[in-house]
Design a protein around this motif. Structure first.
Motif, PDB file in Angstrom:
ATOM      1  N   ASN A 129      19.767  38.198  -3.286  1.00 19.33           N
ATOM      2  CA  ASN A 129      20.332  38.547  -4.588  1.00 19.33           C
ATOM      3  C   ASN A 129      20.355  37.320  -5.486  1.00 19.33           C
ATOM      4  N   ALA A 130      19.339  37.213  -6.367  1.00 16.72           N
ATOM      5  CA  ALA A 130      19.227  36.055  -7.256  1.00 16.72           C
ATOM      6  C   ALA A 130      19.729  36.362  -8.665  1.00 16.72           C
ATOM      7  N   TYR A 131      20.473  37.463  -8.812  1.00 13.80           N
ATOM      8  CA  TYR A 131      21.195  37.676 -10.071  1.00 13.80           C
ATOM      9  C   TYR A 131      22.424  36.768 -10.074  1.00 13.80           C
ATOM     10  N   GLY A 132      22.866  36.390 -11.268  1.00 15.16           N
ATOM     11  CA  GLY A 132      24.012  35.503 -11.369  1.00 15.16           C
ATOM     12  C   GLY A 132      25.307  36.189 -10.954  1.00 15.16           C
ATOM     13  N   TYR A 133      26.108  35.505 -10.151  1.00 11.43           N
ATOM     14  CA  TYR A 133      27.443  35.996  -9.815  1.00 11.43           C
ATOM     15  C   TYR A 133      28.399  35.499 -10.905  1.00 11.43           C
ATOM     16  N   PRO A 180      12.909  40.036 -14.094  1.00 14.08           N
ATOM     17  CA  PRO A 180      11.446  39.984 -13.874  1.00 14.08           C
ATOM     18  C   PRO A 180      10.842  38.637 -14.238  1.00 14.08           C
ATOM     19  N   SER A 181      11.345  37.984 -15.284  1.00 18.92           N
ATOM     20  CA  SER A 181      10.801  36.677 -15.646  1.00 18.92           C
ATOM     21  C   SER A 181      11.091  35.647 -14.549  1.00 18.92           C
ATOM     22  N   TYR A 182      12.248  35.789 -13.889  1.00 21.41           N
ATOM     23  CA  TYR A 182      12.567  34.844 -12.814  1.00 21.41           C
ATOM     24  C   TYR A 182      11.690  35.111 -11.585  1.00 21.41           C
ATOM     25  N   ALA A 183      11.332  36.350 -11.360  1.00 20.29           N
ATOM     26  CA  ALA A 183      10.426  36.656 -10.238  1.00 20.29           C
ATOM     27  C   ALA A 183       9.094  35.932 -10.412  1.00 20.29           C
ATOM     28  N   LEU A 184       8.598  35.897 -11.656  1.00 21.80           N
ATOM     29  CA  LEU A 184       7.338  35.182 -11.907  1.00 21.80           C
ATOM     30  C   LEU A 184       7.503  33.682 -11.681  1.00 21.80           C
ATOM     31  N   ALA A 204       9.541  44.474  -1.587  1.00 18.48           N
ATOM     32  CA  ALA A 204       9.926  45.113  -2.854  1.00 18.48           C
ATOM     33  C   ALA A 204      10.834  44.195  -3.653  1.00 18.48           C
ATOM     34  N   GLY A 205      10.909  44.467  -4.947  1.00 18.03           N
ATOM     35  CA  GLY A 205      11.829  43.748  -5.818  1.00 18.03           C
ATOM     36  C   GLY A 205      12.492  44.736  -6.752  1.00 18.03           C
ATOM     37  N   ILE A 206      13.783  44.533  -7.044  1.00 16.44           N
ATOM     38  CA  ILE A 206      14.471  45.359  -8.042  1.00 16.44           C
ATOM     39  C   ILE A 206      14.801  44.446  -9.203  1.00 16.44           C
ATOM     40  N   PHE A 207      14.208  44.749 -10.360  1.00 18.87           N
ATOM     41  CA  PHE A 207      14.221  43.830 -11.495  1.00 18.87           C
ATOM     42  C   PHE A 207      14.796  44.511 -12.737  1.00 18.87           C
TER      43      PHE A 207
END
Length: 433
Positions: A129-133, A180-184, A204-207
């Motif tokens: 989970n690389a979304y900000g906490y 999605p920009s961070y995935a790139l 898989a990725g959820i973006f």
């Protein structure tokens, strides 16, 4: 499916559930939220409807309503019932605060579990989970959903991209959650580290959290070797978990047992038929802490007609094109940055990094798209660069019916983002030219 008894519900039964929950919501906000009591009284509507069609006569809620009631004026329960507070960043004005009861958190976890399951996730998966906490709803929303589904969850949050790649490799991450920009950027960083991102165990990725184009999906899937799924949510409505694509990737299923979705004309604010584009409006049917009635999101999209092959019966929201307040008007033509992105990423030699730069030339606004070239393009080959620039310019003009100046820039010269990418740089207040 995580909850097939709801996600594949018969339409007539679903609408009966919505009507019952809607009447509970209207009574609750009229009784407990002064803003809604005033709005309903001014509009001459009683807090009860006999049909879902009748609901279109109710007043809208806008972000300024939440700002005016800062911090807790829109809450529908006493503070002793609130167990979690989140807020917006405040980058466009007064922050807005949202509160969740324990029941809200429980429902939120279910809806995010649906989201991850729709992407193909199971209890066997490892979710990074690389979304900000923190006050942002993305991190904790995904976290609780992943745990509800039974996944092993890595709460790494955003940033420190080299460590993200190393953890992905060492821990055997199978699902990535981020913008999605961070995935790139993660894919690019992996290659810089000598790690082939396609060889990682990711599936898989959820973006979400920013508008992105179909060509960006293709690019992410190519660079990471995964299935890229679009998810949707906003803190005023719930956070992530409002809607999500399944593996058919043909629109985001809205969790209609918890939300009523409407698409309204951006000028008249009247509901438009399914298939027509307009502004997305949401009503929360089950949220207790801070429910919203006909909340204008400013996001532009449409309902995808027909049913999905996956078996889910919830209606589908097309990928959000952009926000009405992000829309650029260039010589009378409405243009969203995601439309420019869609064109750019279909052109060989162009990297998935760009920025729309607004400046002032005399009394006129000037728009220029800065486009990063791919590593295979030599910046010393003037003729090659000029052909590429001309092609980019021509394809934008063809697709969007407007001529926009194009400037090619060197690889890795556009600032990367570890969260939401900043696609529009507005220099008009800095006295340029």
């Amino acid at each position: 499916m995580f909850q097939p008894e709801y996600e594949s519900m018969d339409r007539a039964r679903l609408e009966a559930v919505q009507l019952e929950r809607l009447n509970g919501l209207l009574a609750r906000v009229y009784e407990n939220v002064p803003t809604y009591r005033r709005k309903f009284d001014e509009a001459g509507v009683a807090p009860r409807v006999v049909s879902l069609e009748e609901f279109a006569s109710f007043p809208f809620t806008v972000k300024d309503d939440l700002r005016a009631a800062y911090p807790y004026g829109m809450f529908a329960v006493p503070m002793r019932d609130i167990v979690r507070l989140h807020s917006s960043s405040g980058t466009t004005g007064q922050v807005t605060v949202v509160g969740y009861t324990a029941g809200d958190i429980d429902i939120w976890a279910d809806l995010m579990a649906r989201t991850i399951a729709a992407a193909g996730g199971t209890s066997d998966d490892i979710v990074q989970n690389a979304y900000g906490y923190g006050l942002f709803t993305g991190g904790l929303g995904v976290h609780y959903g992943a745990e509800r589904l039974g996944c092993a969850t890595i709460p790494i949050s955003g940033g420190n991209t080299k460590r993200q790649v190393q953890v992905m490799k060492d821990f055997g991450t199978t699902i990535l959650a981020c913008t999605p920009s961070y995935a790139l950027l993660i894919a690019e960083t992996a290659r810089d580290m000598g790690i082939d991102p396609v060889a990682l165990p990711l599936k898989a990725g959820i973006f979400g959290a920013e508008p992105w184009s179909e060509n960006t999906r293709v690019e992410i899937e190519r660079q990471l070797g995964i299935t890229a799924i679009d998810i949707y949510g906003l803190s005023e409505v719930l956070g992530p978990g409002v809607a999500a694509e399944c593996q058919c990737k043909c629109g985001l299923h809205v969790n209609e047992d918890h939300f009523i979705i409407e698409i309204v004309d951006t000028e008249t604010l009247q509901p438009v038929p399914d298939g027509d584009r307009g502004e997305v409006v949401f009503t929360t049917l089950t949220k207790q802490g801070i429910p919203v009635v006909r909340y204008r999101t400013r996001d532009i999209s449409r309902i995808v007609p027909g049913r999905c092959e996956c078996g889910r019966t919830f209606r589908r929201l097309e990928r959000v094109t952009g926000r009405s307040d992000d829309m650029l008007i260039i010589r009378g033509v409405n243009v969203f940055p995601s439309q420019i992105e869609q064109v750019l990423l279909g052109i060989p030699g162009v990297a998935p990094y760009y920025q729309v730069v607004l400046s002032r030339r005399g009394s006129m606004d000037h728009v220029e798209v800065h486009v990063e070239v791919g590593p295979e393009v030599s910046f010393d080959e003037i003729k090659t660069l000029e052909r590429l620039r001309a092609r980019v310019s021509a394809e934008i003009a063809s697709a969007l019916a407007v001529n926009i100046a194009v400037k090619l820039v060197e690889p890795k010269s556009i600032q990367r983002s570890e969260g939401k990418a900043k696609r529009v740089l507005d220099l008009r207040g800095e006295g340029s030219e």
